[in-house]
Motif scaffolding. Structure first.
Motif, PDB file in Angstrom:
ATOM      1  N   ALA A  61     -16.941   1.398  -6.739  1.00  0.00           N
ATOM      2  CA  ALA A  61     -16.911   0.845  -8.094  1.00  0.00           C
ATOM      3  C   ALA A  61     -16.328   1.853  -9.079  1.00  0.00           C
ATOM      4  N   ALA A  62     -16.695   3.122  -8.915  1.00  0.00           N
ATOM      5  CA  ALA A  62     -16.179   4.169  -9.798  1.00  0.00           C
ATOM      6  C   ALA A  62     -14.663   4.294  -9.661  1.00  0.00           C
ATOM      7  N   ALA A 106     -17.671 -12.745  -4.964  1.00  0.00           N
ATOM      8  CA  ALA A 106     -17.374 -11.387  -4.507  1.00  0.00           C
ATOM      9  C   ALA A 106     -16.500 -11.402  -3.261  1.00  0.00           C
ATOM     10  N   PHE A 107     -16.869 -12.211  -2.254  1.00  0.00           N
ATOM     11  CA  PHE A 107     -16.130 -12.223  -0.999  1.00  0.00           C
ATOM     12  C   PHE A 107     -14.765 -12.898  -1.128  1.00  0.00           C
ATOM     13  N   TRP A 165     -16.419  -3.986  -6.182  1.00  0.00           N
ATOM     14  CA  TRP A 165     -15.108  -4.361  -6.723  1.00  0.00           C
ATOM     15  C   TRP A 165     -15.253  -5.391  -7.842  1.00  0.00           C
ATOM     16  N   LEU A 166     -16.105  -6.400  -7.618  1.00  0.00           N
ATOM     17  CA  LEU A 166     -16.279  -7.454  -8.622  1.00  0.00           C
ATOM     18  C   LEU A 166     -16.937  -6.906  -9.882  1.00  0.00           C
ATOM     19  N   ALA A 167     -17.908  -6.030  -9.736  1.00  0.00           N
ATOM     20  CA  ALA A 167     -18.555  -5.434 -10.906  1.00  0.00           C
ATOM     21  C   ALA A 167     -17.556  -4.618 -11.725  1.00  0.00           C
ATOM     22  N   ALA A 168     -16.736  -3.821 -11.047  1.00  0.00           N
ATOM     23  CA  ALA A 168     -15.734  -3.009 -11.743  1.00  0.00           C
ATOM     24  C   ALA A 168     -14.724  -3.897 -12.474  1.00  0.00           C
ATOM     25  N   LYS A 169     -14.256  -4.922 -11.792  1.00  0.00           N
ATOM     26  CA  LYS A 169     -13.309  -5.866 -12.397  1.00  0.00           C
ATOM     27  C   LYS A 169     -13.917  -6.516 -13.641  1.00  0.00           C
TER      28      LYS A 169
END
Length: 416
Positions: free
Chosen positions: A16-17, A73-74, A402-406
């Motif tokens: 995520a970072a 997410a997937f 990935w979804l959280a970062a996006k």
């Protein structure tokens, strides 16, 4: 520049970072250990089964809890996307039995090295030995984090990726659960998953170290079938382990008790009962002048033979040509239905993952943002999502990260 604090330097936190920093956020990664990726380092027995090279639909077939929560997410970031990321960063991958994906080097340290290199290239502030103590929330908005020394740091968004309880020595001590509960989130009781089983039978301990390949197992509670599969298992000093058993544990982790829980092993799944009997007839004919205890060498692993003989009830010193039809029939049944009584599961220190976690109904599945605390996000094992073995749990970590970062990037861009 908008700032993000990521709490937890495991797979989900590091990824995520990377994604957040690549999108232009100023990212601070807090890890309470002296180095990043301690649990990632030991996954897959140090080889790191980092995902499963299967179609997205098949990912869902291997999820045990809250599969619908992971649709966004997937479908936005699947295993092929993950593989493409690592290969673009120079990590060579290979796919083994069951579509399990490993680094070609068989070294989990190479996976961690790729992520660390990327973090540094993107200017992420890596703060080791810094333990998050609590989230700063004002008027329903997360505005930062305080560490164990009481020092606070403000942020435009915070991602909680602290893992669960499994392998506490790697730092998974439930910190994220505590912090999330403090700001109003509900915790689904954590439980060990993908974990060995303890058995009632003493003879299992006699077989310690024996690995059985190409067997099938059925796990039941009473007459209700919980799980059935084919593969490999292992006997230990406390009971049973191995891939079949670990996957089976995920199907019985929510049981309130283990009364009448049985594991039935088919030692000869490729043969019907009639074919097993035919094979025993041939073996007995070839060894008709031997004692029964000396007749099964070609049929079973040597370590298993004394146990099977004892369970069969046949006198080990009996001449093979004197073994009755009833005795032979019972022996054949035993080879197809070797039953073990399960006492319970082993604890978190032996569990590959933690079941339970932050209640997903309180998290937006399309963004990974808390529904009750704005600018607070979750990723990975801290959530109440888990899967079977084969790289699926790490894919949950990568995809939710990935979804959280996006999502953080999109929200902060809208604010600008």
């Amino acid at each position: 520049m908008k700032k993000c604090i990521v709490i937890g330097g495991g797979a989900a936190g590091m990824f995520a970072a990377v994604m957040a920093a690549a999108g232009g956020l100023s990212v601070s990664l807090w890890e309470k250990n002296e180095k990043l990726g301690k649990k990632l380092f030991i996954t897959g027995k140090g080889r790191c089964n980092l995902t499963n090279d299967c179609e997205t639909e098949e990912l869902f077939c291997n999820l045990m809890t809250n599969s619908k929560f992971l649709y966004s997410a997937f479908y936005q970031f699947n295993s092929r996307d993950l593989m493409a990321f690592f290969e673009s960063e120079g990590l060579r991958l290979k796919t083994e039995r069951g579509n399990r994906v490993f680094p070609e080097s068989d070294k989990s340290s190479d996976v961690i090295r790729v992520l660390e290199k990327k973090l540094r290239q993107l200017g992420v502030s890596i703060e080791l030995n810094r333990r998050a103590q609590c989230l700063d929330v004002e008027d329903g908005v997360c505005i930062g984090v305080r560490d164990s020394s009481g020092r606070g740091e403000r942020a435009d968004c915070v991602l909680l990726a602290t893992g669960g309880f499994s392998y506490a020595s790697t730092g998974s001590t439930g910190d994220g659960y505590r912090m999330a509960e403090t700001v109003g989130h509900t915790l689904v009781t954590p439980r060990p998953s993908l974990v060995p089983m303890e058995t009632e039978e003493d003879w299992c301990r006699e077989l310690m170290g024996l690995s059985l390949r190409n067997v099938s197992v059925i796990l039941k509670k009473g007459k209700k079938k919980l799980y059935e599969d084919f593969g490999e298992m292992l006997f230990t000093h406390f009971g049973v382990s191995g891939p079949l058993i670990l996957s089976g544990s995920a199907h019985c982790g929510r049981l309130k008790d283990f009364e009448d829980v049985t594991l039935t092993i088919d030692l000869k799944p490729a043969l019907t009962a009639e074919q097993v009997d035919g094979r025993l007839l041939r073996i007995f004919e070839e060894n008709k002048n031997k004692q029964f205890r000396n007749s099964l060498a070609g049929l079973l692993p040597n370590k298993l033979i004394p146990v099977i003989i004892r369970l069969s009830g046949i006198d080990p010193y009996k001449q093979v040509n004197l073994v009755s039809r009833e005795e032979r029939t019972h022996l054949g049944y035993l080879l197809k239905h070797l039953e073990i009584h399960i006492r319970g599961l082993r604890g978190f220190n032996e569990a590959i993952i933690t079941g339970g976690g932050i209640k997903v109904k309180e998290v937006n599945p399309q963004t990974m943002e808390s529904k009750s605390v704005k600018n607070l996000y979750f990723a990975g094992e801290v959530l109440d999502v888990d899967a079977l073995t084969g790289g699926f749990n790490l894919q949950i970590a990568w995809s939710t990260a990935w979804l959280a970062a996006k999502s953080m990037l999109e929200v902060l861009e809208d604010e600008l």
